[in-house]
Design an enzyme around this catalytic site. Structure first.
Site, PDB file in Angstrom:
ATOM      1  N   GLY A 521      34.399 -18.749  39.930  1.00  0.00           N
ATOM      2  CA  GLY A 521      34.604 -19.247  41.289  1.00  0.00           C
ATOM      3  C   GLY A 521      35.641 -20.349  41.364  1.00  0.00           C
ATOM      4  O   GLY A 521      35.979 -20.990  40.367  1.00  0.00           O
ATOM      5  N   GLY A 523      36.376 -23.620  43.914  1.00  0.00           N
ATOM      6  CA  GLY A 523      35.939 -24.369  45.081  1.00  0.00           C
ATOM      7  C   GLY A 523      36.958 -25.446  45.389  1.00  0.00           C
ATOM      8  O   GLY A 523      37.939 -25.621  44.668  1.00  0.00           O
ATOM      9  N   GLY A 526      36.941 -27.814  42.388  1.00  0.00           N
ATOM     10  CA  GLY A 526      37.300 -27.421  41.040  1.00  0.00           C
ATOM     11  C   GLY A 526      37.025 -25.959  40.753  1.00  0.00           C
ATOM     12  O   GLY A 526      36.596 -25.206  41.630  1.00  0.00           O
ATOM     13  N   VAL A 528      35.053 -22.971  38.586  1.00  0.00           N
ATOM     14  CA  VAL A 528      33.739 -22.789  37.972  1.00  0.00           C
ATOM     15  C   VAL A 528      33.787 -21.679  36.921  1.00  0.00           C
ATOM     16  O   VAL A 528      34.362 -20.613  37.160  1.00  0.00           O
ATOM     17  CB  VAL A 528      32.687 -22.409  39.040  1.00  0.00           C
ATOM     18  CG1 VAL A 528      31.305 -22.353  38.414  1.00  0.00           C
ATOM     19  CG2 VAL A 528      32.723 -23.397  40.184  1.00  0.00           C
ATOM     20  N   LYS A 542      31.657 -26.600  36.003  1.00  0.00           N
ATOM     21  CA  LYS A 542      32.704 -26.830  36.998  1.00  0.00           C
ATOM     22  C   LYS A 542      33.642 -27.931  36.519  1.00  0.00           C
ATOM     23  O   LYS A 542      33.205 -29.052  36.255  1.00  0.00           O
ATOM     24  CB  LYS A 542      32.062 -27.225  38.327  1.00  0.00           C
ATOM     25  CG  LYS A 542      33.083 -27.560  39.398  1.00  0.00           C
ATOM     26  CD  LYS A 542      32.413 -27.804  40.736  1.00  0.00           C
ATOM     27  CE  LYS A 542      32.810 -26.733  41.714  1.00  0.00           C
ATOM     28  NZ  LYS A 542      32.119 -26.797  42.981  1.00  0.00           N
ATOM     29  N   ASP A 637      29.805 -30.701  53.222  1.00  0.00           N
ATOM     30  CA  ASP A 637      30.544 -29.442  53.083  1.00  0.00           C
ATOM     31  C   ASP A 637      29.557 -28.266  53.030  1.00  0.00           C
ATOM     32  O   ASP A 637      29.606 -27.448  52.122  1.00  0.00           O
ATOM     33  CB  ASP A 637      31.418 -29.512  51.817  1.00  0.00           C
ATOM     34  CG  ASP A 637      32.556 -28.495  51.852  1.00  0.00           C
ATOM     35  OD1 ASP A 637      32.798 -27.908  52.932  1.00  0.00           O
ATOM     36  OD2 ASP A 637      33.189 -28.289  50.811  1.00  0.00           O
TER      37      ASP A 637
END
Ligand SMILES: *[C@@H]1O[C@H](CO)[C@@H](O)[C@H](O)[C@H]1NC(C)=O
Ligand SMILES: *[C@@H]1O[C@H](CO)[C@@H](O)[C@H](O)[C@H]1NC(C)=O
Ligand SMILES: *[C@@H]1O[C@H](CO)[C@@H](O)[C@H](O)[C@H]1NC(C)=O
Ligand SMILES: *[C@@H]1O[C@H](CO)[C@@H](O)[C@H](O)[C@H]1NC(C)=O
Ligand SMILES: *[C@@H]1O[C@H](CO)[C@@H](O)[C@H](O)[C@H]1NC(C)=O
Ligand SMILES: *[C@@H]1O[C@H](CO)[C@@H](O)[C@H](O)[C@H]1NC(C)=O
Length: 809
Positions: A521, A523, A526, A528, A542, A637
């Site tokens: 991932g 984000g 950062g 992941v 992360k 968030d």
């Protein structure tokens, strides 16, 4: 004697109260004259009210059909009790009466006429019982002389100007929401010092002021024997032993109380005139585990961040529902049989030392305990060589730097590791059976690569600072958390403290992730990666690429995050801070993020029941962050990308606390600049200079709720020809009134057409959908103050629970 009582009752029954001719319900009065009485049947209507209306006195329901005669704060939302006449002997909900008798005493009678409680004024000239504006109930004569007053008989609460004196003590309630007497006392001891004491069935133990110190070190004096203390109208408390503390909202015109709570902490509260809730403005013990007796015999208290009790290995909880009963051994300990000592690292049990010596070697200390059959364990401090052989183990607390407990265990009990009493099972696996204490060096060898002891220091320092801040701010949500609820499973507590949250070496993470090969991932904060630890746990790693914080700052903030523990928040297991690397290690959540499950075309469609459960789970996680855990943790968030789903589709929020990390001052206004793709989730106050509070998360949650219902991103909606980003929200607000009308109409398909995911093919609960929609609209209100708090949101959602028939699964 007995005849006497019977006669008295008979007399009372006969004489009775001259009916309720003038006890008119609803009429406000603050005085009972001779012959007047209050009947329990009319508990809500027939009460005494102080002239200013701040206090009421009358029958107070404590259980089904059980009442006490009490004084309570009329303006507090939950009618908090300030004083109780018969806290340990409630009376029947029928036929009980309280009245001012012709013989001049105020009397409480049960159904059968039995006198349960009375003032000691019979035969005096008293002619009235009167509730004053101070909350004091007085029995006085015509000249106004006070012959009896409730202020002289405190229960667990002192009101301003109500003194605590030589002969009086506060006794806590036994449990949350109950009035019965518990085990905690506030009183002047024989040294004239005002003390908090646990006075349980087996032991008594003082815990405030700091029991490790002498009175002079605690800034008290033992030389003034007037033994008097009181809280003044400004919120300052002072006592003859020089105890002095102030409410954080000093000043007049505030309703306050000083209560010895059921959890053993003494707290000063102020009433919020607006919503009738109490705010803590001072507390005697910032750390809940410093209260003695909470976890009972052998129990160990940890703070995670709610209070948690656990039993050491080889022990089980005596009564899982009541930790004050502590733990019991699963083995017996006979005198003279061969034993070994099992180590409990970073634990201390307070008190019950039968000998205390400094500068002993551990071997000597061990020998002292070995030689005495009554010795159950010894505490030993490396460095100073302090040795504390103990005859009983109470008031256990962890983590306790530098101090270890060595527990005496018979050699025939083979399952306890002699090196380390490990509470988790897999972090330390030294299984040698050796009847001697492991030496200091091997201890650190065993533990050294698992736990960074510096971490404990920063953990405690941060914990202290944060808790100090709570007091200043006057908002001790952590203390409001129900300890019972916070008491996690026996092992879990320790697991979290000792095995799970820790610092990782960069090489270890590099190995675990195959040199950061499996990227799962990206984000805002950062990238992941997925990895697997040596012990088999799957992790998400992360890399916080833009972080530039100094090692110590990062570390202390991580330890804050490490303390957060909730089933709907992704569990952070540790971090790495080496050179320029700043890495977060957390549990790996199997099914990935909600956006994929909800909006992605691939995979099975999320059913209605799952969606509802996800909404509830996310609300629980956020409510925990806002209200129970650390108030200032605003997520900032909240969006489907940050909601992960586990194998059971239970949601877990991720990235909490990070925003604070990324930008300390402004709760991350940079989210705004980073989040172009997901602007729809951001509350309008981000664009203004209004302060960002938890209500910003409520807004984002409202959007997520809308999307759960609709199965589509709000920015992709088209309603009445309007669509895109904020437009839908504006439309919702404008049409709120019309919607409310319509939502009540079960048969209407209007809502279904416009708002519910067509892919569900009407397979959903109409009632739940309507209520969730209404809730979502209130969450996205323009004005943060009009949005509900996360607690309210959660309550509302939970109230809909019953309406999920299995068929919607
Ligand atoms: C009642 O309480 C309020 C604050 O909650 C205070 O301002 C007011 O003075 C009190 N009234 C009396 C009569 O004490
Ligand atoms: C009333 O109080 C006095 C002094 O406090 C005490 O000596 C007496 O025994 C009490 N009488 C009753 C009936 O409780
Ligand atoms: C003892 O304490 C009382 C009450 O706080 C105070 O009035 C008195 O002055 C004190 N006496 C001395 C000798 O300090
Ligand atoms: C409490 O306030 C008084 C002033 O009203 C001040 O003199 C005192 O030092 C304060 N005490 C504490 C412990 O802050
Ligand atoms: C306490 O330990 C010291 C050192 O071993 C010993 O000399 C002393 O007799 C002990 N005292 C008691 C009361 O056991
Ligand atoms: C136990 O300890 C002794 C000395 O401390 C050592 O000689 C012995 O080998 C140990 N036994 C085991 C099984 O490790």
């Amino acid at each position: 004697m007995r005849v006497h009582t019977i006669l008295a009752s008979a007399f009372l029954l006969l004489a009775s109260w001259p009916s309720s001719t003038h006890s008119a319900s609803g009429r406000r009065r603050n005085t009972l004259w001779r012959g007047d009485s209050i009947a329990v049947e009319d508990a809500s209507g027939d009460v005494l009210v102080s002239p200013g209306g701040n206090f009421s006195c009358g029958f107070y329901k404590v259980a089904t059909n059980a009442y006490t005669f009490a004084i309570w704060f009329a303006r507090s939302a939950d009618a908090t009790v300030a004083w109780t006449a018969n806290r340990d002997a409630p009376v029947n909900g029928h036929g009980s009466r309280a009245g001012f008798r012709k013989d001049a005493s105020l009397v409480l009678q049960d159904l059968d006429g039995r006198v349960v409680w009375s003032t000691n004024t019979s035969g005096t000239q008293a002619d009235r019982a009167q509730l004053l504006d101070t909350g004091n109930l007085v029995v006085a004569d015509a000249a106004g002389r006070v012959l009896w007053q409730s202020f002289d008989w405190p229960t667990d609460t002192l009101l301003p100007e109500q003194p605590i004196t030589r002969y009086k003590r506060l006794v806590s309630a036994s449990a949350r929401g109950l009035l019965y007497s518990g085990y905690y006392n506030l009183y002047f001891d024989s040294n004239n010092i005002l003390n908090l004491m646990y006075d349980g069935p087996e032991i008594s133990s003082n815990y405030w002021p700091d029991p490790f110190k002498q009175w002079w070190e605690n800034d008290r004096t033992a030389y003034n024997n007037s033994r008097y203390g009181s809280l003044d109208r400004h919120g300052a408390f002072s006592a003859s032993d020089q105890t002095q503390f102030n409410s954080s909202d000093m000043g007049e015109g505030v309703t306050r109380r000083l209560t010895l709570d059921y959890d053993g902490n003494l707290r000063l509260y102020s009433l919020d005139g607006g919503d009738g809730r109490w705010l803590v403005t001072w507390a005697a013990l910032p750390r809940a585990c410093d209260v003695h007796g909470v976890c009972g015999r052998y129990g160990v208290c940890a703070y995670l961040p709610a209070l948690a009790c656990s039993c050491p290995e080889g022990f089980v909880a005596s009564d899982a529902g009541d930790w004050s009963k502590g733990c019991r051994r699963e083995f017996d300990l006979r005198c003279g049989e061969p034993v070994y000592f099992a180590e409990m690292p970073s634990v201390d049990y307070w008190g019950f030392d039968f000998n205390y010596t400094r500068r002993l070697t551990m071997e000597t200390c061990r020998q002292i305990c070995l030689d005495d059959c009554n010795c159950e364990a010894f505490g030993y401090k490396m460095g100073t060589g302090e040795c504390y052989p103990k005859i009983s183990l109470w008031n256990g607390g962890a983590p306790n730097i530098n101090q270890n407990i060595f527990l005496k265990v018979p050699t025939r009990v083979k399952n306890l590791s002699p090196a380390v009493l490990d509470f988790h099972g897999h972090a330390c696996t030294v299984h040698e059976q050796n009847a001697s204490v492991v030496s200091a060096s091997s201890y650190f060898h065993v533990r050294g690569n698992k736990i960074n002891f510096v971490y404990f220091y920063s953990f405690l320092a941060v914990a202290f600072v944060v808790e100090a801040i709570f007091i200043v701010v006057g908002y001790l949500f952590v203390f409001r958390a129900d300890p019972a609820a916070g008491r996690v499973g026996d092992e879990e507590g320790y697991a979290l403290l000792f095995s799970q949250f820790r610092r990782f070496a960069y090489d270890e993470l590099s190995d675990a992730t195959g040199k950061f090969a499996d990227k799962v991932g990206w984000g805002a904060s950062g990238t992941v990666y997925k990895g697997v630890l040596d012990d088999g746990r799957s992790i998400a790693v992360k890399r916080l690429d833009d972080l530039t914080q100094a090692d110590e700052v990062f570390r202390s903030e991580m330890s804050m995050i490490g303390r957060i523990n909730h089933m709907n928040l992704v569990r952070v297991w540790g971090y790495c801070s080496e050179h320029s690397h700043r890495i977060l290690v957390s549990e790996f959540v199997e099914k990935g993020s909600l956006d994929k499950a909800l909006f992605g075309g691939d995979g099975a469609l999320l059913g209605w029941h799952s969606r509802y459960r996800i909404a509830v789970g996310v609300a629980k996680g956020l409510a925990y962050l806002h209200h129970e855990c650390l108030e200032w943790i605003v997520h900032c968030d909240v969006k489907p990308e940050n909601i992960l789903l586990d194998a059971e589709l239970e949601p877990k929020i991720t990235d909490f606390g990070l925003v604070k990390l990324l930008s300390r001052d402004a709760c991350g206004r940079l989210v705004l600049s980073r989040a172009q793709g997901t602007r729809g989730y951001i509350a309008p106050e981000w664009a203004t200079s209004l302060p960002i509070t938890g209500k910003a998360d409520v807004y984002s949650f409202g959007i997520v709720l809308l999307e759960l219902i609709r199965g589509q991103r709000v920015c992709d909606w088209v309603v009445d020809g309007r669509g895109g980003d904020d437009d839908v929200v504006v439309w919702l607000r404008e049409n709120k009134r019309m919607m409310n009308l319509d939502l009540d109409d079960e048969s209407s398909s209007w809502m279904e057409d416009k708002f519910v995911d067509p892919r569900l093919r009407s397979d959903f609960s109409h009632l739940q959908a309507a209520a969730m929609l209404e809730l979502a609209v209130s969450c996205v209100d323009d004005d943060p103050n009009r949005r509900p708090s996360m607690n309210v949101v959660l309550e509302k959602l939970l109230s809909l629970e019953d309406d999920t028939p299995a068929r919607y699964a």
